[in-house]
Scaffold this motif. Structure first.
Motif, PDB file in Angstrom:
ATOM      1  N   ARG A   1       6.004   8.231 -29.136  1.00  0.00           N
ATOM      2  CA  ARG A   1       5.972   7.272 -29.800  1.00  0.00           C
ATOM      3  C   ARG A   1       4.137   6.953 -29.755  1.00  0.00           C
ATOM      4  O   ARG A   1       3.477   5.447 -29.902  1.00  0.00           O
ATOM      5  CB  ARG A   1       6.323   6.036 -29.145  1.00  0.00           C
ATOM      6  N   ASN A   2       3.879   7.525 -30.658  1.00  0.00           N
ATOM      7  CA  ASN A   2       2.243   7.268 -31.284  1.00  0.00           C
ATOM      8  C   ASN A   2       2.002   7.932 -32.877  1.00  0.00           C
ATOM      9  O   ASN A   2       3.237   7.913 -33.015  1.00  0.00           O
ATOM     10  CB  ASN A   2       1.419   7.746 -30.402  1.00  0.00           C
ATOM     11  N   ASN A   3       1.241   7.744 -33.581  1.00  0.00           N
ATOM     12  CA  ASN A   3       1.105   8.724 -34.726  1.00  0.00           C
ATOM     13  C   ASN A   3       0.228  10.220 -34.713  1.00  0.00           C
ATOM     14  O   ASN A   3      -0.599   9.854 -35.637  1.00  0.00           O
ATOM     15  CB  ASN A   3       0.562   7.244 -35.401  1.00  0.00           C
ATOM     16  N   LEU A   4      -0.123  10.265 -33.828  1.00  0.00           N
ATOM     17  CA  LEU A   4      -0.466  11.740 -33.497  1.00  0.00           C
ATOM     18  C   LEU A   4       0.538  12.841 -34.283  1.00  0.00           C
ATOM     19  O   LEU A   4       1.491  12.895 -34.942  1.00  0.00           O
ATOM     20  CB  LEU A   4      -0.237  12.982 -31.381  1.00  0.00           C
ATOM     21  N   SER A   5      -1.037  13.679 -34.938  1.00  0.00           N
ATOM     22  CA  SER A   5      -0.594  14.429 -35.765  1.00  0.00           C
ATOM     23  C   SER A   5      -1.051  16.025 -35.227  1.00  0.00           C
ATOM     24  O   SER A   5      -1.923  15.799 -34.773  1.00  0.00           O
ATOM     25  CB  SER A   5      -0.511  14.619 -37.376  1.00  0.00           C
ATOM     26  N   GLY A   6      -0.948  16.978 -36.510  1.00  0.00           N
ATOM     27  CA  GLY A   6      -1.047  18.463 -36.042  1.00  0.00           C
ATOM     28  C   GLY A   6       0.054  19.088 -35.214  1.00  0.00           C
ATOM     29  O   GLY A   6       0.882  18.730 -34.885  1.00  0.00           O
ATOM     30  N   GLU A   7      -0.312  20.614 -34.667  1.00  0.00           N
ATOM     31  CA  GLU A   7      -0.133  20.787 -33.608  1.00  0.00           C
ATOM     32  C   GLU A   7       0.008  20.930 -32.969  1.00  0.00           C
ATOM     33  O   GLU A   7      -0.593  19.784 -31.899  1.00  0.00           O
ATOM     34  CB  GLU A   7      -0.476  22.738 -34.408  1.00  0.00           C
ATOM     35  N   VAL A   8       1.168  21.461 -32.078  1.00  0.00           N
ATOM     36  CA  VAL A   8       1.332  20.869 -30.283  1.00  0.00           C
ATOM     37  C   VAL A   8      -0.070  22.640 -29.363  1.00  0.00           C
ATOM     38  O   VAL A   8       0.786  23.222 -30.390  1.00  0.00           O
ATOM     39  CB  VAL A   8       2.810  20.930 -29.827  1.00  0.00           C
ATOM     40  N   PRO A   9      -1.114  21.869 -29.422  1.00  0.00           N
ATOM     41  CA  PRO A   9      -2.099  22.768 -28.815  1.00  0.00           C
ATOM     42  C   PRO A   9      -1.695  23.413 -27.957  1.00  0.00           C
ATOM     43  O   PRO A   9      -0.595  23.670 -26.528  1.00  0.00           O
ATOM     44  CB  PRO A   9      -2.423  22.543 -27.593  1.00  0.00           C
ATOM     45  N   PRO A  10      -1.986  24.925 -27.971  1.00  0.00           N
ATOM     46  CA  PRO A  10      -1.595  26.406 -27.004  1.00  0.00           C
ATOM     47  C   PRO A  10      -1.009  26.084 -25.363  1.00  0.00           C
ATOM     48  O   PRO A  10      -0.422  26.784 -24.947  1.00  0.00           O
ATOM     49  CB  PRO A  10      -2.338  27.455 -27.788  1.00  0.00           C
ATOM     50  N   SER A  11      -2.318  25.365 -25.169  1.00  0.00           N
ATOM     51  CA  SER A  11      -2.979  25.462 -23.833  1.00  0.00           C
ATOM     52  C   SER A  11      -1.836  24.348 -23.013  1.00  0.00           C
ATOM     53  O   SER A  11      -1.728  24.120 -21.955  1.00  0.00           O
ATOM     54  CB  SER A  11      -4.408  24.732 -24.171  1.00  0.00           C
ATOM     55  N   LEU A  12      -1.252  24.004 -24.192  1.00  0.00           N
ATOM     56  CA  LEU A  12      -0.253  23.048 -22.696  1.00  0.00           C
ATOM     57  C   LEU A  12       1.218  23.885 -22.016  1.00  0.00           C
ATOM     58  O   LEU A  12       1.658  23.277 -20.815  1.00  0.00           O
ATOM     59  CB  LEU A  12       0.851  22.161 -24.115  1.00  0.00           C
ATOM     60  N   SER A  13       0.868  25.105 -22.798  1.00  0.00           N
ATOM     61  CA  SER A  13       1.228  26.325 -21.987  1.00  0.00           C
ATOM     62  C   SER A  13       0.749  26.482 -20.833  1.00  0.00           C
ATOM     63  O   SER A  13       1.225  27.439 -19.761  1.00  0.00           O
ATOM     64  CB  SER A  13       1.895  27.173 -22.728  1.00  0.00           C
ATOM     65  N   ASP A  14      -0.170  26.203 -20.393  1.00  0.00           N
ATOM     66  CA  ASP A  14      -0.959  26.788 -19.235  1.00  0.00           C
ATOM     67  C   ASP A  14      -0.985  25.222 -17.937  1.00  0.00           C
ATOM     68  O   ASP A  14      -1.270  25.405 -17.051  1.00  0.00           O
ATOM     69  CB  ASP A  14      -2.834  26.809 -19.398  1.00  0.00           C
ATOM     70  N   LEU A  15       0.111  24.502 -17.980  1.00  0.00           N
ATOM     71  CA  LEU A  15       0.149  23.542 -17.359  1.00  0.00           C
ATOM     72  C   LEU A  15       1.309  23.725 -16.432  1.00  0.00           C
ATOM     73  O   LEU A  15       2.655  23.375 -17.269  1.00  0.00           O
ATOM     74  CB  LEU A  15       0.194  22.236 -17.548  1.00  0.00           C
ATOM     75  N   THR A  16       1.313  24.584 -15.705  1.00  0.00           N
ATOM     76  CA  THR A  16       2.378  25.299 -14.660  1.00  0.00           C
ATOM     77  C   THR A  16       3.379  24.063 -13.800  1.00  0.00           C
ATOM     78  O   THR A  16       4.048  24.787 -13.473  1.00  0.00           O
ATOM     79  CB  THR A  16       1.325  26.137 -14.221  1.00  0.00           C
TER      80      THR A  16
END
Length: 179
Positions: A68-83
């Motif tokens: 619930r913000n106005n964030l844009s762009g792609e979801v960073p691939p590094s998000l998959s590093d959060l194990t």
């Protein structure tokens, strides 16, 4: 916000909850230096811009809520590093492109299928929307320009055809008037 005091008097941030604070602007890249943070909640604000590329450096993160913000762009691939991530909510933003793939993110989606809700330009597994050249960032402007170009061509074709038909009508009218 909770503090955890180290043996040398240093302070480590364990959790940040700045939800519902009417924050605006971009998420500062510096927030990703809080590598020991377990929880980050920036939901229900007016944040814009991109999710920091280095979000994956927050290796200890267990809960991330940027909904619930106005964030844009792609979801960073590094998000998959959060194990250690056990909760993720990116819903109701303007995120685009392909969703990063990892076993962790797929499991989180299974547990919370609404975590990407309201981001109509996200695509790829686990979402039902497949990615195509049309989903690529920046393609919308090219499509709009292409449509405008074809509309303009159609206009000129119609103008040319109408002129030819009009000329024939005038010529036939003159031909029958003499007779």
């Amino acid at each position: 916000m909770k503090h955890k005091y180290g043996s040398h008097g240093t302070v480590s941030v364990v959790g940040i909850d700045l939800s519902l604070n009417q924050l605006a602007g971009e998420i500062p890249d510096e927030i990703t230096s809080l590598s020991m943070a377990l929880n980050l909640n920036l939901s229900w604000n007016h944040l814009s811009g991109k999710i920091p590329e280095s979000i994956g450096s927050m290796k200890s993160l267990e809960s991330l809520d940027l909904s619930r913000n106005n964030l844009s762009g792609e979801v960073p691939p590094s998000l998959s590093d959060l194990t250690y991530l056990s909760y993720l909510d990116l819903s109701c933003n303007n995120l685009t492109g392909m969703v990063p793939s990892s076993r962790q993110l797929d499991t989180l989606y299974t547990e919370n299928p609404s975590m990407y809700y309201g981001n109509n330009d996200l695509c790829g597994p686990p979402l039902q929307r497949t990615c195509s050249v049309n989903n690529a960032p920046g393609r919308r402007n090219q499509q709009a320009e292409s449509k405008m170009g074809s509309d303009l061509a159609f206009f000129y074709y119609g103008l040319g055809s109408g002129s030819v038909v009009g000329l024939w009508v005038v010529l036939f009218a003159l031909l029958f008037k003499k007779a």
